[in-house]
Design an enzyme around this catalytic site. Structure first.
Site: not given
Ligand SMILES: NC(=O)c1ccc[n+]([C@@H]2O[C@H](COP(=O)([O-])OP(=O)(O)OC[C@H]3O[C@@H](n4cnc5c(N)ncnc54)[C@H](O)[C@@H]3O)[C@@H](O)[C@H]2O)c1
Length: 264
Positions: A150, A185, A137, A58-59, A154, A37
């Site tokens: 986004y 989240s 997503s 950073d990914v 996705k 992360d």
């Molecule tokens: N929460 C939702 O409703 C939802 C819906 C659809 C998809 N998603 C997807 O789920 C995944 C997780 O999101 P979440 O909702 O848990 O959000 P979140 O913000 O709680 O978690 C995201 C995590 O990714 C890390 N991150 C962000 N950019 C990064 C980078 N460049 N390199 C490494 N780490 C990085 C952040 O530090 C964090 O720990 C994402 O891909 C998001 O697009 C979430």
């Protein structure tokens, strides 16, 4: 005995939200997990809780992702399961997107997943198999206004998932994706706590609640386990039925822009 006893895994974006929920579920089923992360401190906290490893990476950084995966595989004794989940979003009209922000959103969500696949596959091929799960997503299947880069990224994750499934299936590596709906989240809580969005999205969800990270984590466990041994190249929608209405998260653009423009 857990579904993933003895498996070795990496979760990107595992320091928060869906990634942390999934990492906890993978560990509860017996896997040892490395958290990758950009927030290294938060990753270390989750890893400590799970007796795992952590990497502040950073990914978007192709070389650093490979180094972290290689290091995790060396430490854990191999790599069987990988959840490429790190992601980020923002809201703006397409013609008004700042070019650097557009690129950031695409790179984290799409390039980041490719970097994870690229780093994981050599370990899995060497071991004769493995399971990769990527986070897409509902926005990648049915975009809502305001989330152009986004949604495009996705949708790209779906294509990348299918490409990888085709390329590696015959060598024992399965590749699938999860497409979450509205999940609590760090990404969504600020929005859900503004105005009526929690009530609105709950109303749009046939199962009658906003999802929890563990709702996605359980599907990730399934896709990483032998229970899904004949499934590859699929995107599993986990949205409580929200997209049955076809509405997705429509309305967010007008709401956010109304706040921004109203505040100016
Ligand atoms: N929460 C939702 O409703 C939802 C819906 C659809 C998809 N998603 C997807 O789920 C995944 C997780 O999101 P979440 O909702 O848990 O959000 P979140 O913000 O709680 O978690 C995201 C995590 O990714 C890390 N991150 C962000 N950019 C990064 C980078 N460049 N390199 C490494 N780490 C990085 C952040 O530090 C964090 O720990 C994402 O891909 C998001 O697009 C979430």
């Amino acid at each position: 005995m857990g579904l993933l006893e003895g498996r070795r895994g990496v979760v990107t974006g595992g320091a928060s939200g869906i990634g942390r929920g999934a990492a906890r579920r993978l560990a509860a089923e017996g896997a040892r997990v490395a958290i990758v992360d950009v927030d290294g401190d938060a990753a270390a906290k989750v890893a400590a809780e799970l007796d795992g490893l952590s990497y502040g990476v950073d990914v978007r950084d192709t070389d650093a992702v490979r180094e972290a995966f290689d290091d995790a595989a060396a430490d854990l004794g191999g790599l069987d399961v990988v959840f490429n989940n790190a992601g980020t979003g923002s809201i703006a009209r397409l013609h008004e997107y700042d070019p650097a922000e557009f690129k950031r959103v695409v790179d984290v969500n799409l390039l980041g997943v490719w970097n994870g696949i690229r780093a994981a596959v050599p370990h899995m091929l060497a071991a004769g198999g493995g399971s990769i799960v990527n986070t897409s997503s509902i926005s990648g299947l049915r975009p809502s206004p305001g989330e152009g880069p986004y949604a495009a990224a996705k949708a790209g994750v779906t294509a990348l998932t299918q490409s990888a499934a085709l390329e590696y299936g015959s060598r024992g590596v399965r590749v699938n994706a999860v497409a979450p709906g509205a999940i609590w989240s760090a990404m969504t809580t600020p929005l859900l706590q503004l105005g009526e969005w929690e009530q609105e999205w709950t109303r749009r969800t046939p199962l009658g609640r906003i999802g929890d990270p563990e709702d996605i984590g359980d599907v990730v466990v399934f896709l990483c386990s032998d229970l899904s041994r004949y499934i590859t190249g699929q995107v599993i929608v986990v949205d409580g039925g929200m997209t049955l209405h076809g509405a997705g998260i429509d309305g967010v653009l007008d709401f956010v822009m109304g706040m921004v423009e109203g505040g100016q």
